[in-house]
Design an enzyme around this catalytic site. Structure first.
Site, short mmCIF file in Angstrom:
data_model
loop_
_atom_site.label_atom_id
_atom_site.label_comp_id
_atom_site.label_asym_id
_atom_site.label_seq_id
_atom_site.Cartn_x
_atom_site.Cartn_y
_atom_site.Cartn_z
N CYS A 25 1.76 -7.54 -0.32
CA CYS A 25 0.54 -6.89 0.16
C CYS A 25 0.12 -6.01 1.66
O CYS A 25 0.22 -5.92 2.33
CB CYS A 25 -0.76 -8.11 0.52
N ASN A 34 7.33 -9.32 2.11
CA ASN A 34 9.10 -9.80 1.40
C ASN A 34 9.86 -10.02 2.27
O ASN A 34 9.65 -9.01 3.31
CB ASN A 34 8.94 -8.36 0.67
#
Length: 79
Positions: A25, A34
């Protein structure tokens, strides 16, 4: 890595990750959101879990793409 270990202990067999931690994001700041594929693969290798993925090649790809887009490789293996 503790979250990954907990997932494995619960029987999870699929873990989403991204090379060099790319993606996530844009509003989340750091961390990117991630988990790095290199980190996951390293942990699995250390646990003796066969994946069929070459860690050295994956690290090379992560370093290459990070350099190409001008972003730091977020893998713990590259720090």
């Amino acid at each position: 890595c503790s979250n990954l270990m907990a997932a494995l202990e619960e029987g999870i067999t699929v873990i989403d990750s991204s090379v060099a931690g790319l993606g996530g994001c844009p509003y989340a700041g750091k961390p990117a959101g991630n988990v790095c594929s290199e980190t996951v693969l390293y942990m699995l290798n250390e646990l003796g879990i066969e994946t069929g993925v070459d860690l050295d090649k994956l690290r090379g790809i992560g370093n290459w793409i990070s350099k190409e887009i001008g972003r730091n490789n977020l893998s713990i293996l590259e720090h």
